[in-house]
Design a protein around this motif. Structure first.
Motif, PDB file in Angstrom:
ATOM      1  N   LEU A 279       1.332  -5.973  -8.321  1.00 28.59           N
ATOM      2  CA  LEU A 279       1.761  -5.517  -6.998  1.00 28.59           C
ATOM      3  C   LEU A 279       2.139  -4.043  -7.039  1.00 28.59           C
ATOM      4  O   LEU A 279       1.769  -3.268  -6.138  1.00 28.59           O
ATOM      5  CB  LEU A 279       2.944  -6.349  -6.508  1.00 28.59           C
ATOM      6  CG  LEU A 279       3.546  -5.916  -5.170  1.00 28.59           C
ATOM      7  CD1 LEU A 279       2.532  -6.031  -4.042  1.00 28.59           C
ATOM      8  CD2 LEU A 279       4.804  -6.739  -4.849  1.00 28.59           C
ATOM      9  N   TYR A 280       2.875  -3.644  -8.080  1.00 29.52           N
ATOM     10  CA  TYR A 280       3.241  -2.230  -8.213  1.00 29.52           C
ATOM     11  C   TYR A 280       1.990  -1.355  -8.259  1.00 29.52           C
ATOM     12  O   TYR A 280       1.895  -0.336  -7.569  1.00 29.52           O
ATOM     13  CB  TYR A 280       4.077  -2.006  -9.477  1.00 29.52           C
ATOM     14  CG  TYR A 280       4.149  -0.555  -9.861  1.00 29.52           C
ATOM     15  CD1 TYR A 280       4.974   0.331  -9.179  1.00 29.52           C
ATOM     16  CD2 TYR A 280       3.337  -0.045 -10.882  1.00 29.52           C
ATOM     17  CE1 TYR A 280       5.025   1.672  -9.505  1.00 29.52           C
ATOM     18  CE2 TYR A 280       3.376   1.291 -11.214  1.00 29.52           C
ATOM     19  CZ  TYR A 280       4.208   2.153 -10.528  1.00 29.52           C
ATOM     20  OH  TYR A 280       4.235   3.476 -10.841  1.00 29.52           O
ATOM     21  N   GLU A 281       1.016  -1.728  -9.077  1.00 23.43           N
ATOM     22  CA  GLU A 281      -0.215  -0.935  -9.193  1.00 23.43           C
ATOM     23  C   GLU A 281      -0.939  -0.857  -7.857  1.00 23.43           C
ATOM     24  O   GLU A 281      -1.475   0.202  -7.488  1.00 23.43           O
ATOM     25  CB  GLU A 281      -1.125  -1.547 -10.264  1.00 23.43           C
ATOM     26  CG  GLU A 281      -0.566  -1.425 -11.676  1.00 23.43           C
ATOM     27  CD  GLU A 281      -1.406  -2.178 -12.690  1.00 23.43           C
ATOM     28  OE1 GLU A 281      -2.370  -2.862 -12.270  1.00 23.43           O
ATOM     29  OE2 GLU A 281      -1.098  -2.098 -13.890  1.00 23.43           O
ATOM     30  N   LEU A 282      -0.943  -1.973  -7.121  1.00 20.57           N
ATOM     31  CA  LEU A 282      -1.605  -1.980  -5.814  1.00 20.57           C
ATOM     32  C   LEU A 282      -0.892  -1.054  -4.836  1.00 20.57           C
ATOM     33  O   LEU A 282      -1.520  -0.203  -4.194  1.00 20.57           O
ATOM     34  CB  LEU A 282      -1.636  -3.409  -5.270  1.00 20.57           C
ATOM     35  CG  LEU A 282      -2.102  -3.572  -3.815  1.00 20.57           C
ATOM     36  CD1 LEU A 282      -3.520  -3.041  -3.623  1.00 20.57           C
ATOM     37  CD2 LEU A 282      -1.999  -5.027  -3.381  1.00 20.57           C
ATOM     38  N   LEU A 283       0.423  -1.185  -4.713  1.00 22.84           N
ATOM     39  CA  LEU A 283       1.169  -0.357  -3.766  1.00 22.84           C
ATOM     40  C   LEU A 283       1.094   1.118  -4.140  1.00 22.84           C
ATOM     41  O   LEU A 283       1.020   1.992  -3.271  1.00 22.84           O
ATOM     42  CB  LEU A 283       2.619  -0.823  -3.691  1.00 22.84           C
ATOM     43  CG  LEU A 283       2.845  -2.228  -3.129  1.00 22.84           C
ATOM     44  CD1 LEU A 283       4.317  -2.609  -3.238  1.00 22.84           C
ATOM     45  CD2 LEU A 283       2.364  -2.327  -1.685  1.00 22.84           C
ATOM     46  N   ALA A 284       1.098   1.409  -5.447  1.00 24.61           N
ATOM     47  CA  ALA A 284       1.027   2.800  -5.897  1.00 24.61           C
ATOM     48  C   ALA A 284      -0.357   3.393  -5.711  1.00 24.61           C
ATOM     49  O   ALA A 284      -0.530   4.610  -5.792  1.00 24.61           O
ATOM     50  CB  ALA A 284       1.433   2.885  -7.371  1.00 24.61           C
ATOM     51  N   SER A 285      -1.360   2.541  -5.439  1.00 24.29           N
ATOM     52  CA  SER A 285      -2.718   3.043  -5.223  1.00 24.29           C
ATOM     53  C   SER A 285      -2.992   3.389  -3.764  1.00 24.29           C
ATOM     54  O   SER A 285      -4.013   4.004  -3.448  1.00 24.29           O
ATOM     55  CB  SER A 285      -3.745   2.001  -5.682  1.00 24.29           C
ATOM     56  OG  SER A 285      -3.830   0.915  -4.759  1.00 24.29           O
TER      57      SER A 285
END
Length: 439
Positions: free
Chosen positions: A222-228
């Motif tokens: 989720l972090y990687e998705l939101l940070a993308s």
């Protein structure tokens, strides 16, 4: 209220609405006294039934003429704002749980023409005797999200309300999803159905992607998705339980992503602030249960994330309806791990492998002002105070949300020192408290 007057009010009150869509026109002009409006989220159904209701009212100032019921406090507030702006000649009041009962009783003394309420709070007033049915009955009863209002949780309340209010001249039921059978006490026999055209739905602008998590604990994914996502993007992350919402929000904050929290166990003021701060950009992410799947009207939500699988087709539809509204585009992301069972109603168009960006997102801060409409404070008063007393340029002031007894204002973080320096200065002759809300 005549259609020409409504259109003039529409143009004056809603600068972002250039013209009515076909569904809204059909609803405004429908002569039936029993109407079922089926329209997806984001298609403008609130404006559709509000206009239809106002056309059925008599002159203002003659006491209660219409009641609008909705299943959540947040939806009541949003409907109230639309009705208040569109029908400016009419006095409207909003009633909902944990709202000041004293204020609501005061509103009733002013003889409102229109009441927008949750079923529980309206029934409370009817049982207390602070509200009685008007002589001759209501001109219009509207039940928004009627599939939710008429389910088992509200069924008995709704039956009691209709019995106490008597038979309205017009009944309008609205929702994005129909129900199989109408309760007999609503007397909807022979009702006309007004349905939005297929191109009114946000789905053609909706892009649905699958994101695979290598771990059953999806926080890192989720972090990687939101940070993308784009730096300016607003996103709502849906989970299935309150404790999960709190855990996921904490997990994002610990990784450097400011995340708001929204679930039914919170105080109303905390949910209100979470929505305000997502809407004005102070927090880019809202972690929420399905309570947020209906009724929230937030500008430009670019992404919806299914952290947990939606528990029903309706939840899938309503979650997705938070983005791609009013013709805008939107992205939906479904995060899955090996532990997930994918329901048949969940489908995506392609896989997506997020590539995180560096988290250098300048975010405004939200100021809380402890005075609002009831203290005779206006948006112009707030702008004037911040520009003259704090020296903030008017162009730096973001969205202002004005409520009954408070206001929320978005300003750049670097302006906090200037705001703190004017502590104790009066606004419109009243000493007000202004403080930043911590994320």
């Amino acid at each position: 209220m005549k259609e020409a007057d409504l259109k003039a009010a529409l143009a004056a009150a809603f600068a972002d609405v250039r013209r009515l869509n076909d569904m809204q026109v059909e609803m405004w002009r429908c002569p039936a006294d029993r109407i079922v409006l089926l329209a997806p989220t984001g298609s403008g159904k609130t404006l559709a039934y509000a206009g239809a209701m106002l056309r059925r009212l008599g002159p203002a100032g003659r006491g209660l003429q219409a009641v609008v019921l909705a299943p959540s406090r947040e939806l009541v507030i949003q409907i109230y704002e639309v009705v208040r702006r569109l029908g400016r000649e009419y006095k409207a009041a909003a009633f909902y749980g944990r709202h000041s009962m004293t204020d609501e009783i005061g509103s009733l003394r002013g003889a409102p023409d229109i009441i927008v309420a949750t079923p529980g709070r309206l029934l409370d007033h009817l049982q207390r005797g602070t509200l009685t049915a008007p002589e001759g009955g209501l001109r219009a009863l509207v039940i928004d999200e009627y599939d939710k209002c008429l389910d088992l949780g509200f069924a008995e309340e709704m039956r009691r309300i209709v019995r106490r209010l008597g038979r309205p001249r017009a009944v309008m039921l609205t929702s994005a999803t129909p129900i199989a059978e109408m309760p007999a006490y609503l007397d909807m026999q022979g009702a006309v159905t007004v349905a939005a055209a297929a191109d009114a739905a946000p789905a053609p602008q909706l892009h649905i992607a699958h994101v695979e998590s290598q771990s059953r604990d999806k926080l890192d994914t989720l972090y990687e998705l939101l940070a993308s996502l784009r730096p300016e993007a607003k996103a709502i992350v849906f989970v299935n339980h309150r404790d999960a919402a709190e855990r996921v929000a904490r997990g994002m904050r610990s990784r450097g992503i400011p995340a708001g929290l929204y679930h039914g166990g919170q105080e109303q003021v905390d949910r209100e602030r979470a929505v305000v701060m997502l809407d004005n950009g102070s927090t880019p992410v809202l972690v929420a249960t399905d309570l947020a799947a209906r009724g929230l009207d937030i500008d430009s939500v670019e992404a919806v994330v299914h952290y947990h699988m939606p528990p029903s087709p309706e939840a899938w539809t309503h979650r997705n309806g938070r983005t791609a509204r009013a013709g805008a585009g939107g992205d939906v992301y479904v995060i899955t791990s090996e532990a997930d069972d994918i329901p048949p109603y969940v489908a995506w168009q392609h896989d997506y492998a997020p590539v995180p960006r560096e988290l250098t997102r300048p975010r405004p801060v939200t100021l809380y002002i402890d005075s609002g409409r009831r203290e005779k404070i206006s948006r112009a008063d707030i702008v004037g105070f911040l520009t003259k007393q704090a020296g903030i340029d008017a162009g730096q002031i973001g969205k202002i949300d004005l409520r009954d007894h408070c206001a929320y204002v978005a300003v750049p973080r670097e302006c906090l020192g200037a705001v703190a320096a004017v502590k104790g200065v009066k606004m419109k002759g009243r000493r007000v408290r202004i403080s930043p809300i911590a994320v």
